[in-house]
Design an enzyme around this catalytic site. Structure first.
Site, PDB file in Angstrom:
ATOM      1  N   ASP A 314       0.840  -1.188   0.000  1.00  0.00           N
ATOM      2  CA  ASP A 314       0.000   0.000   0.000  1.00  0.00           C
ATOM      3  C   ASP A 314       0.877   1.242   0.000  1.00  0.00           C
ATOM      4  OD1 ASP A 314      -2.504  -1.162  -0.024  1.00  0.00           O
ATOM      5  OD2 ASP A 314      -2.491  -1.471   2.133  1.00  0.00           O
ATOM      6  N   GLU A 355      -3.196  17.554   7.692  1.00  0.00           N
ATOM      7  CA  GLU A 355      -2.827  18.530   6.667  1.00  0.00           C
ATOM      8  C   GLU A 355      -2.857  19.947   7.234  1.00  0.00           C
ATOM      9  OE1 GLU A 355      -5.063  16.199   6.345  1.00  0.00           O
ATOM     10  OE2 GLU A 355      -4.519  14.925   4.647  1.00  0.00           O
ATOM     11  N   PHE A 382     -14.075  22.020   7.828  1.00  0.00           N
ATOM     12  CA  PHE A 382     -14.110  21.357   6.523  1.00  0.00           C
ATOM     13  C   PHE A 382     -15.318  20.424   6.461  1.00  0.00           C
ATOM     14  CE2 PHE A 382     -13.254  17.669   3.858  1.00  0.00           C
ATOM     15  CZ  PHE A 382     -12.898  18.264   2.656  1.00  0.00           C
ATOM     16  N   SER A 383     -15.937  20.353   5.297  1.00  0.00           N
ATOM     17  CA  SER A 383     -17.021  19.394   5.083  1.00  0.00           C
ATOM     18  C   SER A 383     -16.891  18.819   3.686  1.00  0.00           C
ATOM     19  CB  SER A 383     -18.386  20.057   5.253  1.00  0.00           C
ATOM     20  OG  SER A 383     -18.690  20.875   4.149  1.00  0.00           O
ATOM     21  N   ARG A 387     -16.068  21.187   0.581  1.00  0.00           N
ATOM     22  CA  ARG A 387     -14.655  20.906   0.292  1.00  0.00           C
ATOM     23  C   ARG A 387     -13.754  22.107   0.554  1.00  0.00           C
ATOM     24  NH1 ARG A 387     -13.636  18.748  -5.275  1.00  0.00           N
ATOM     25  NH2 ARG A 387     -15.282  20.184  -5.917  1.00  0.00           N
ATOM     26  N   VAL A 388     -14.124  22.921   1.514  1.00  0.00           N
ATOM     27  CA  VAL A 388     -13.300  24.046   1.945  1.00  0.00           C
ATOM     28  C   VAL A 388     -13.352  24.131   3.466  1.00  0.00           C
ATOM     29  CG1 VAL A 388     -13.647  25.389  -0.160  1.00  0.00           C
ATOM     30  CG2 VAL A 388     -15.182  25.725   1.798  1.00  0.00           C
ATOM     31  N   SER A 389     -12.363  24.818   4.041  1.00  0.00           N
ATOM     32  CA  SER A 389     -12.382  25.181   5.456  1.00  0.00           C
ATOM     33  C   SER A 389     -11.816  26.581   5.553  1.00  0.00           C
ATOM     34  CB  SER A 389     -11.545  24.205   6.289  1.00  0.00           C
ATOM     35  OG  SER A 389     -10.183  24.229   5.879  1.00  0.00           O
ATOM     36  N   ASP A 527      -9.351  -6.309   1.625  1.00  0.00           N
ATOM     37  CA  ASP A 527      -8.052  -6.911   1.314  1.00  0.00           C
ATOM     38  C   ASP A 527      -8.075  -8.427   1.450  1.00  0.00           C
ATOM     39  OD1 ASP A 527      -6.685  -4.478   0.821  1.00  0.00           O
ATOM     40  OD2 ASP A 527      -6.443  -4.154   2.974  1.00  0.00           O
TER      41      ASP A 527
END
Length: 687
Positions: A314, A355, A382-383, A387-389, A527
């Site tokens: 992975d 991040e 963020f949500s 897709r922003v914070s 997996d």
């Protein structure tokens, strides 16, 4: 974070030596020796020479030579038993620490899947597969199972040695629990997945002790070789007697080789060294895995690890650190770095994601500070929908997020998109990173470069694997562009992007159909099919029950990079067997020059020319060879237990290396050793 390991036991710890010495004597039982045919014949030789010495005493013949040969034959067998007993003792001592976790505890067996359901309190030893059990805070989990309701913090230190608790919850890839671990907060309902005596811990203990360890194909092949060589040397010894008897009778010189000399000849020529050390090599390999907190559920898995030539890994958590980190700020439209970093700081200050924290850390690194104190700040979390914070400071809105989401917000506010923004975003994506666009109200300041950070030394390890002929393949859900960039940076040979469970399974089957041995690691239910198909399947201990059941190796630390260590240990076992086999067979050359002239010189005086070591007498020559043959076994026990040092080189070069070091060493060492022993014996005889 430091991890508590199982006890590291030295190869010659006094307690283990005492137990191994006792076990060495007990293993003289011929019924136990039948597992090792070569040493069985050596012991039978010891019995025959012992009987012969008694007969010589009763007939008033000089018995000293026969007694000395018999004594060293028994020591040869005892040294072999000691090597095996010492390696078994190390495994059993480590298993004792696991066995302490296997205790019978009370269990609340539920009538139905509800926290309010009625229950009956029974012993954990009476639980059966499919039973529902309620476990509350500060209680020991009574058996292996899967959480079907609730979530709890679980202390798994009894199994993994890891002090930090982990979350176990229903409905995800973290639902598997192990008997013997402890719930420290909340309560859960679990479904028992194993019957008594078949738990994960039971299997671990059995494998560590070696009680259920099956011989692997390479071991079986090597044993067949040893038996074949033994048969050849038995025939040689039988013919030696026939030739010596005929020659003595026809020439009138000397006498036929005695039973003691023939047995000594056989023992010295037979591959006793590798036969004595072979059991210890395999058990010691499992022990080295256990030191890494890795449990092999079959001996075949370790053997297969040594033959692996394709590795599937992975990306996230194995090749990379697992979390993207901010590495660079890219301004647009002539904006300054200070403006971009201020907007990035405000939009990330309340972002608790890895991040977000890495953005703050990068600002701290570049400016020396990462603090602010504006009033009336409202943070925008963020949500997945937006897709922003960011942060709302009065009338000012700071945003960071995906390119299309931020540009849409800017356009709605009447702003414009900088002409160089798309190029910067595409550049980050091409480099294998993730671009985050930063804006204040209707103005875009620039882009944050988020990058998957490779683990330290991972590229060098892949290079080592490539040198020994192992192909590495990165598996990732990333798009092809990002996957290609990370693959090139990491130095893997190939990659599988946007992978799904059936993609992994198909790739493994394709390589196996081409004759490759494939290894992979995984932890999720998705997996399980690929793990079940792989030749070496390493499951994470914190993974799902299906993944653990499909695997043949379990990593208690849940560290996917251990797959590389497992392959190295598997190859180390094969190298050790090959090296000691080469050494053992090479030993025979010197023994030919010692025993053959000594055994037949009375009949063929011209054989004196073969006594190139200048051994004192035929008796001292035979005794010296027998003594060296016995002493070399305990001298090589540390090497058998520690293993030959792993060398990153192709198989052909590795073969040449072992042939040079252990083959040449196996030729030279007996010449020196036998000569020294002969000098000592000659000195004792003359005094």
């Amino acid at each position: 974070m430091s991890r508590k390991r199982f006890p590291r036991l030295g190869a010659f710890e006094p307690k283990l030596i005492r137990e191994a010495l006792v076990s060495s004597v007990l293993k003289l039982d011929l019924r136990q020796q039948k597992e090792n045919p070569v040493m069985l014949l050596v012991e039978i030789g010891g019995i025959l020479t012992t009987i012969s010495s008694v007969i010589e005493i009763s007939t008033q013949k000089s018995p000293f030579f026969t007694i000395f040969v018999s004594f060293w034959l028994w020591l040869t067998v005892l040294f072999s038993n000691f090597a095996e007993a010492l390696s078994e003792g190390r495994g059993k001592a480590r298993a004792a620490s696991l066995r302490q976790s296997r205790t019978s505890v009370p269990a609340r067996k539920l009538k139905e899947e509800s926290f309010d359901a009625t229950f009956s309190e029974i012993s954990s030893s009476d639980l059966r597969k499919g039973d529902l059990v309620l476990v509350k805070a500060n209680e020991i989990i009574p058996g292996d199972g899967e959480v079907v309701k609730g979530a709890a913090l679980v202390n798994e230190a009894a199994i993994t040695g890891e002090s930090a608790p982990v979350v176990r919850e229903s409905g995800g890839d973290r639902s598997a629990v192990t008997g013997g671990t402890t719930v420290i907060a909340n309560e859960i309902i679990l479904k028992i997945t194993t019957d008594p005596g078949q738990t994960f811990l039971d299997r671990m203990i059995s494998m560590v002790e070696g009680a259920e360890r099956r011989k692997t194909p390479n071991e079986i092949a090597l044993e067949i070789l040893l038996i074949a060589l033994t048969g050849v040397f038995l025939a040689v010894v039988a013919n030696t007697y026939s030739v010596s008897a005929y020659s003595a009778a026809s020439s009138g010189r000397g006498s036929p080789a005695s039973l003691t000399i023939l047995i000594a000849l056989f023992v010295c020529l037979a591959p006793t060294t590798i036969a004595a050390l072979l059991p210890a090599i395999g058990i010691a390999g499992m022990d080295r895995l256990f030191q890494l907190n890795v449990i092999a559920l079959s001996g075949r898995a370790i053997e297969a690890a040594g033959d692996v030539n394709v590795l599937l890994l992975d990306k996230t958590g194995t090749i990379t650190l697992g979390n993207r980190q901010a590495t660079e700020f890219l301004t647009v439209n002539g904006r300054s770095n200070e403006e971009l970093m201020e907007a990035a700081l405000l939009s990330s200050f309340a972002d608790d994601t890895p991040e977000g924290k890495s953005i703050i850390a990068l600002i701290q690194e570049k400016t020396g500070t990462a603090s602010f104190s504006p009033e009336n700040v409202t943070f925008i979390p963020f949500s997945a929908a937006t897709r922003v914070s960011g942060a709302q400071c009065g009338e000012i809105t700071y945003l960071k997020g995906a390119y299309d989401a931020v540009t849409k917000s800017v356009l709605e506010r009447g702003g414009t998109i900088p002409s160089d923004l798309k190029g910067k975003v595409d550049g980050v994506a091409t480099a294998g990173g993730t671009p985050l666009v930063v804006a204040r109200n209707e103005t875009i300041f620039g882009v944050i470069f988020l990058k998957d950070i490779l683990k330290t030394g991972i590229k060098e390890r892949f290079a080592d694997l490539r040198r020994i002929g192992i192909k590495t393949i990165m598996i990732t859900g990333d798009n092809h562009l990002t996957a290609a960039t990370i693959a090139a940076e990491a130095g893997v040979d190939d990659y599988l992007a946007e992978s799904k469970p059936d993609d992994k399974l198909r790739m493994i089957r394709e390589y196996q159909n081409e004759g490759y041995m494939v290894a992979m690691t995984g932890d999720g239910t998705n997996d399980a099919p690929a793990l079940a198909q792989a030749d070496v399947a390493v499951a994470m201990n914190n993974g799902t029950q299906p993944a653990r059941e499909a695997a043949n190796i379990i990593d208690l630390d849940s560290d996917p990079t251990k797959l590389l260590d497992i392959v190295e240990i598997g190859k180390q076992i094969l190298m050790t067997r090959g090296a000691l086999t080469t050494f053992s067979i090479s030993n025979d050359i010197a023994k030919y020059f010692a025993i053959i002239p000594a055994a037949l010189i009375g009949i063929y005086p011209q054989l004196k020319i073969l006594n190139i070591m200048g051994l004192a007498t035929p008796e001292s020559a035979i005794l010296s060879a027998v003594i060296f043959n016995a002493l070399v076994i305990p001298m090589l026990i540390p090497l058998a237990l520690a293993g030959v040092k792993f060398k990153s080189m192709p198989a052909s070069k590795l073969f040449a290396y072992n042939l040079t070091i252990f083959g040449l060493g196996g030729v030279i060492a007996p010449f020196i050793g036998i000569k020294i022993i002969d000098l000592v014996l000659a000195g004792l005889m003359y005094t």
